[in-house]
Design an enzyme around this catalytic site. Structure first.
Site, PDB file in Angstrom:
ATOM      1  CB  SER A  14      -3.811   5.244   9.077  1.00  0.00           C
ATOM      2  OG  SER A  14      -4.674   5.526   8.009  1.00  0.00           O
ATOM      3  CG  HIS A  15      -2.483   7.655   4.941  1.00  0.00           C
ATOM      4  ND1 HIS A  15      -3.566   6.829   5.173  1.00  0.00           N
ATOM      5  CD2 HIS A  15      -1.648   6.949   4.159  1.00  0.00           C
ATOM      6  CE1 HIS A  15      -3.388   5.693   4.535  1.00  0.00           C
ATOM      7  NE2 HIS A  15      -2.235   5.732   3.918  1.00  0.00           N
TER       8      HIS A  15
ATOM      9  CD  GLU B 198      -7.608   2.791  10.196  1.00  0.00           C
ATOM     10  OE1 GLU B 198      -7.930   2.457  11.345  1.00  0.00           O
ATOM     11  OE2 GLU B 198      -7.425   3.976   9.856  1.00  0.00           O
TER      12      GLU B 198
END
Ligand code: NDP
Length: 339
Positions: free
Chosen positions: A47-48, A188
């Site tokens: 997610s990053h 998420e």
């Protein structure tokens, strides 16, 4: 289901960097952002990783954002180091602030870094891990946008407000945890939406305040803190440290600042670093490190346990040699930025 495109970590970095440069970011800003995106891909923090790149580009469309910002550093006689990010992105401001923070902490035993005026959409573990690699115990906090309801409420007010902590270890990577004060990171929920999957109960409520497993309704409603009112107290603490204490925005003010609705948090990050040697009689950190290892060993004696960050370090050991698989739709959309 989208296919995957194998990429080495060098290719991930190059892809992110070229997309940012093509979209008008300076080489310095682009490099720092590509570093943090690549670190996330390397540690399988999807997610990053590259998933975040479109968010940086969207954030830069804010009329106030400066893709070529040059942060300024202020080091005074106090224990607080300041970096003004000049409305650019946090990774470059951090890269400028970590060395003087390290120096101050080593000299005085305790020091803080206040970063202001930055767009911050990254994970916090890279900075606390970097400080622990230098032998310091480190904390980092940042507010975000009004996404999370306060305990008992139904309207977004707090950010997802992450907090990270790192403890140095001899001859092995530090122990690091980095967690949102919301039940899940917003990324998420965005990943669940992209992949057409329901979210777990307890992550969010819809616009009417009802529990939901629909990621779209969750993004439209309010996220929940982890642990009910206890997580809400931590979210409040993060607002006060990264907002009030260092003179920057609360999450709801960051949302007000986001006039285009890009979803990108704007504000400050607060870091604190402690030198273990200064806390020990005799001035050696050895005792503190040995005591910590005793506790870590006791934890790991129990089946089913692991230390926070061990998943990331295992992932890193694999991806450094094997590279990563990038979602094909995402890969193509990033290439579209390059043209
Ligand atoms: P997770 O819930 O995935 O993980 C939180 C921490 O718990 C990690 O350090 C993880 O270590 C550790 N952990 C997970 N499972 C275990 C276990 N079984 N035993 C021991 N430790 C465990 O993180 P979140 O979803 O809360 O946050 C994800 C990221 O989002 C964070 O990096 C955060 O900084 C970022 N974020 C950024 C925001 C911003 O505005 N900039 C806002 C909100 C979040 P490991 O990594 O090894 O799994």
């Amino acid at each position: 289901m989208a296919h995957g495109v194998p990429q080495t970590l060098e290719q991930v970095h190059s892809l992110a960097f070229r997309a940012l440069i093509a979209q008008g970011f300076s080489a310095e800003q682009g490099h720092a952002i590509a570093d943090t995106i690549t670190a996330a891909e390397r540690d399988r923090c999807e997610s990053h990783g590259l998933f975040r790149l479109p968010f940086y580009i969207k954030a830069a469309s804010n009329p106030d954002a400066d893709k070529t910002a040059v942060p300024t550093l202020t080091v005074s006689d106090s224990s607080v180091v300041r970096v003004d990010g000049a409305r650019g992105f946090c990774p470059l401001a951090l890269s400028i602030g970590l060395d003087p923070l390290t120096e101050k902490a080593n000299e005085r035993g305790i020091a803080a870094l206040a970063i202001n005026n930055t767009y911050n959409i990254a994970a916090l573990w890279p900075e606390v891990e970097a400080l622990a690699e230098r032998g310091l115990v480190a904390f980092a906090f940042t507010a975000s946008n009004a996404f999370v309801a306060p305990a008992g409420g139904t309207q977004p007010l707090y950010g997802t407000n992450p907090m990270a902590f790192a403890w140095p270890r001899r001859d092995q990577p530090p122990m690091v945890f980095d967690q949102a004060s919301s039940a899940s990171a917003r990324g998420e929920i965005q990943l669940h939406l992209r992949d057409g999957k329901p979210i777990p109960v307890g992550w969010a409520i819809d616009r009417e305040g009802q529990p939901t497993t629909d990621p779209a309704a969750a993004l439209d409603g309010a996220q929940l803190t982890f642990g009910g009112y206890k997580g809400a107290a931590l979210a409040l603490m993060v607002e006060l440290l990264a907002g009030a204490l260092i003179g920057d925005l609360f999450s709801y003010e960051s949302t007000e600042h986001d006039t285009l609705g890009t979803g990108a948090p704007f504000g400050g990050e607060f870091l604190m670093a402690l030198s273990p040697a200064h806390f020990q009689q005799g001035g050696s950190a050895t005792h503190a490190f040995d005591r910590a290892e005793l506790l870590f060993a006791k934890i790991l004696e129990q089946d089913g346990t692991r230390l926070p960050s061990s998943r990331r370090f295992s992932a890193r050991a694999e991806t450094l040699s094997q590279g990563v698989i990038v979602n094909e739709t995402l890969f193509n959309s990033i290439n579209d930025y390059i043209g």
